[in-house]
Design a protein around this motif. Structure first.
Motif, PDB file in Angstrom:
ATOM      1  N   ALA A 336       0.839  -1.207   0.000  1.00  0.00           N
ATOM      2  CA  ALA A 336       0.000   0.000   0.000  1.00  0.00           C
ATOM      3  C   ALA A 336       0.869   1.251   0.000  1.00  0.00           C
ATOM      4  CB  ALA A 336      -0.922   0.001   1.217  1.00  0.00           C
ATOM      5  N   GLY A 341      -3.086   7.703  -6.296  1.00  0.00           N
ATOM      6  CA  GLY A 341      -4.288   6.895  -6.433  1.00  0.00           C
ATOM      7  C   GLY A 341      -4.762   6.783  -7.868  1.00  0.00           C
ATOM      8  N   MET A 342      -5.856   6.050  -8.070  1.00  0.00           N
ATOM      9  CA  MET A 342      -6.400   5.815  -9.410  1.00  0.00           C
ATOM     10  C   MET A 342      -7.912   5.933  -9.377  1.00  0.00           C
ATOM     11  SD  MET A 342      -4.216   2.449 -10.585  1.00  0.00           S
ATOM     12  CE  MET A 342      -4.435   1.578  -9.029  1.00  0.00           C
ATOM     13  N   GLN A 347      -8.437   1.729 -12.797  1.00  0.00           N
ATOM     14  CA  GLN A 347      -8.425   0.452 -12.073  1.00  0.00           C
ATOM     15  C   GLN A 347      -8.938  -0.685 -12.941  1.00  0.00           C
ATOM     16  OE1 GLN A 347      -9.862   0.457  -7.893  1.00  0.00           O
ATOM     17  NE2 GLN A 347     -10.001   2.674  -8.116  1.00  0.00           N
ATOM     18  N   VAL A 350      -5.967  -1.704 -15.161  1.00  0.00           N
ATOM     19  CA  VAL A 350      -4.629  -1.647 -14.584  1.00  0.00           C
ATOM     20  C   VAL A 350      -3.809  -2.912 -14.859  1.00  0.00           C
ATOM     21  CG1 VAL A 350      -5.238  -2.587 -12.316  1.00  0.00           C
ATOM     22  CG2 VAL A 350      -3.404  -0.913 -12.507  1.00  0.00           C
ATOM     23  N   VAL A 384      -6.930  -4.784  -6.458  1.00  0.00           N
ATOM     24  CA  VAL A 384      -6.496  -3.406  -6.251  1.00  0.00           C
ATOM     25  C   VAL A 384      -7.641  -2.613  -5.651  1.00  0.00           C
ATOM     26  CG1 VAL A 384      -7.148  -2.775  -8.619  1.00  0.00           C
ATOM     27  CG2 VAL A 384      -5.530  -1.358  -7.368  1.00  0.00           C
ATOM     28  N   LYS A 385      -7.281  -1.725  -4.737  1.00  0.00           N
ATOM     29  CA  LYS A 385      -8.243  -0.804  -4.133  1.00  0.00           C
ATOM     30  C   LYS A 385      -7.593   0.566  -4.119  1.00  0.00           C
ATOM     31  CE  LYS A 385     -11.113  -0.140  -0.009  1.00  0.00           C
ATOM     32  NZ  LYS A 385     -11.436  -0.655   1.351  1.00  0.00           N
ATOM     33  N   SER A 386      -8.278   1.544  -4.693  1.00  0.00           N
ATOM     34  CA  SER A 386      -7.655   2.860  -4.823  1.00  0.00           C
ATOM     35  C   SER A 386      -8.708   3.936  -4.945  1.00  0.00           C
ATOM     36  CB  SER A 386      -6.725   2.880  -6.048  1.00  0.00           C
ATOM     37  OG  SER A 386      -6.049   4.108  -6.155  1.00  0.00           O
ATOM     38  N   GLU A 387      -8.327   5.142  -4.542  1.00  0.00           N
ATOM     39  CA  GLU A 387      -9.147   6.335  -4.711  1.00  0.00           C
ATOM     40  C   GLU A 387      -8.220   7.475  -5.124  1.00  0.00           C
ATOM     41  OE1 GLU A 387     -12.347   6.811  -4.597  1.00  0.00           O
ATOM     42  OE2 GLU A 387     -12.980   4.833  -3.893  1.00  0.00           O
ATOM     43  N   THR A 392      -3.102   3.828  -3.062  1.00  0.00           N
ATOM     44  CA  THR A 392      -3.455   2.562  -3.694  1.00  0.00           C
ATOM     45  C   THR A 392      -3.002   1.403  -2.822  1.00  0.00           C
ATOM     46  OG1 THR A 392      -3.238   3.545  -5.892  1.00  0.00           O
ATOM     47  CG2 THR A 392      -3.193   1.145  -5.771  1.00  0.00           C
ATOM     48  N   SER A 393      -3.794   0.344  -2.818  1.00  0.00           N
ATOM     49  CA  SER A 393      -3.459  -0.853  -2.052  1.00  0.00           C
ATOM     50  C   SER A 393      -3.664  -2.074  -2.936  1.00  0.00           C
ATOM     51  CB  SER A 393      -4.344  -0.951  -0.804  1.00  0.00           C
ATOM     52  OG  SER A 393      -4.136  -2.178  -0.147  1.00  0.00           O
TER      53      SER A 393
END
Length: 546
Positions: A336, A341-342, A347, A350, A384-387, A392-393
């Motif tokens: 992370a 972020g994305m 995403q 990606v 993937v988890k992102s804002e 991003t994680s």
């Protein structure tokens, strides 16, 4: 009239039925009573069915309500009331515009009108819940007719299909990635033949040029060819057609040992935090490939934090219950960052090969796609988890296996070797065939060449007493390398065989294309090819039959 002569059906002002009429009235009463009892039983059964229907309507998670021609609620189940945050008196008896709002009603009024006109209606819509956010809904309306066939009311069923939509999107994404992976694997296979030729001729220039400027340039060509070969390995990793060597390893040790290397990759403005769980995380994995994934993720995190930030790598054990994976215990590695972020669009793409948001020349777009392929090849999952603006994680899930075993890593070093034996070379690609023949002949070997398997059989039958080694491509027209080796060994049992292909050995084996023998994946470095030939000839002496 004397009393004795009076009709027994009359007495003063009153009249009574005759005996037969008494019986007829009694029978009618009995019949009415029986009919009444039947109606009561039917009513009880109808009430019982109504209770059961009501239970079914109430226990379902789908939202159901009934409205009449005046758009007035006649019934609403518990799921509908709970979704609206209302109670029964606040809905039933009121009109649709009063409950859902005039603007919403007008937006979908045409759907209600179609249903009340006798048509079935089904459409998708969205609704924003206070606690669950925006949800996808499937709305189905059916007309209800009275005994005369007139539509006097309608039933509406609303199903939350958000999870189904997500699964459909995951399936589409998986199918798209599979198609791209197949294409990438085919490109890598063909490109490996080209790289074999480039590396081979560059090696010959080095060999013959001594310390000349041409030899120095050839060295640069070799370096570039190796970089290109790394790209094809990334493509094969993405398409899950790269050979993996699985060993029992502790994921904590992989991450811990990589700590120093990662520190050198990121800038001083980025703080690297590694948090390892206390319990060993034994996974069956190819150490080099898992390290490659972590390095790819770390490099992407570094590029997402140009002004500095924090890169955190944590490990843990989790029990996974996911539609994409078998349920069970998994090792979790989370990489992370708190960078740029994305958004959702980025995403969604990606993990596609060659997709990148970096500047031209700053990335190949293969880092994350190859990471995706590697993890899937290990029967794992990467998400993937992102804002935007919130970092991003990436979460990597790898199946846990049994006890860890100590595994050492070693690479065999091959030196150039010479020989005088006769080698039968079978290769359908003309440039690869010509380069390999020249390489072997310049190192003392006598080379017999064939373009495909059937021609190779004819050559071998003519020269069987002289051939000491079969060097063959695997994928060839008419007769592939495995079938060729089997037919040759029927004529000369024990003949050493070396297979070459742009695909790795595990893919060849899975498709039944790789026979018993040594396997070399293309592009083959000249020194590796020469060393393997020499070791094969030395280690497996062959005596030709008379």
């Amino acid at each position: 009239m004397p009393f004795s002569h009076m009709d027994n059906t009359e007495y003063g002002m009153f009249s009574y039925p005759a005996g037969g009429e008494h019986r007829s009235l009694y029978q009618e009463l009995v019949s009415v009573n029986r009919t009444l009892q039947q109606k009561v039983e039917e009513l009880k059964r109808a009430q019982s069915r109504l209770i059961e229907y009501r239970k079914a309507v109430e226990c379902t998670g789908d939202m159901i309500f009934v409205f009449d021609r005046d758009y007035r609620y006649l019934m609403a189940n518990r799921a509908y009331l709970e979704a609206r945050g209302s109670v029964f008196p606040e809905v039933v008896g009121r009109t649709l515009p009063e409950v859902i709002g005039a603007a919403t009603f007008e937006r979908i009024r045409a759907q209600f009108e179609v249903c009340l006109a006798g048509g079935e209606v089904s459409y998708e819509d969205t609704y924003r819940y206070p606690d669950k956010g925006v949800r996808n809904l499937l709305v189905t309306m059916s007309p209800i007719r009275d005994d005369g066939g007139r539509v006097d009311r309608a039933a509406c069923l609303i199903k939350d299909i958000t999870e189904n939509k997500l699964l459909e999107e995951q399936l589409r994404q998986s199918q798209k990635m599979e198609a791209i992976g197949t294409l990438a694997g085919g490109i890598a296979h063909d490109f490996n033949n080209i790289l074999t030729v480039i590396a081979g001729y560059a090696s010959l220039i080095q060999l013959n040029g001594g310390g000349s400027e041409a030899a120095s340039m050839a060295g640069e060509i070799m370096i570039s060819a190796e970089r290109a070969a790394e790209m094809t390995r990334s493509l094969l990793a993405f398409s899950r057609k790269q050979e993996v060597h699985l060993d029992a390893l502790d994921a904590n040790l992989i991450v811990g040992d990589l700590h120093k290397s990662l520190s050198r990759l990121i800038t001083e403005e980025i703080e690297l935090v590694v948090l390892l769980c206390d319990a060993p995380l034994c996974i069956c994995a190819d150490r080099r490939q898992v390290e490659q994934v972590l390095i790819n993720l770390a490099v992407n995190a570094r590029d997402a934090m140009p002004g500095g930030g924090m890169l955190t790598i944590t490990t843990a054990t989790v029990e996974l219950r996911d539609e994409e994976m078998p349920p069970g215990s998994y090792a979790l590695i989370v990489v992370a960052d708190n960078g740029t972020g994305m958004d959702k669009e980025v995403q969604a793409r990606v993990f596609e090969p060659f997709f990148t948001t970096k500047e031209v020349g700053k990335g190949t777009g293969l880092g994350l796609s190859s990471s995706y392929g590697i993890i899937r090849k290990h029967n794992g999952l990467i998400r993937v988890k992102s804002e935007p603006g919130a970092g991003t994680s990436f979460s990597i899930y790898l199946p846990l296996c049994g006890a860890q075993t100590a595994v050492g890593t070693a690479s065999a070093a091959f030196a150039r070797s010479t020989g005088s034996e006769t080698i039968l070379l079978v290769e359908d690609d003309q440039t690869v065939r010509g380069m390999t023949q020249m390489l072997l002949e310049q190192h003392g070997y006598r080379v017999l060449v064939a373009r495909e398997g059937e021609e190779a059989l004819r050559v071998f039958e003519k020269e069987s007493g002289a051939v000491r080694l079969l060097l063959t491509d695997v994928i060839m027209p008419r007769l592939n390398g495995r079938l060729l080796s089997e037919k040759v060994r029927q004529l000369a049992p024990g003949l050493p065989v070396i297979f070459m292909s742009g695909y790795p050995a595990d893919v060849m084996s899975q498709n039944g294309l790789c026979g018993s023998g040594t396997y070399l994946p293309k592009p083959v470095k000249p020194d590796v090819l020469l060393g393997t030939i020499r070791d094969t000839l030395n280690g497996a002496p062959f005596h030709a039959s008379a």
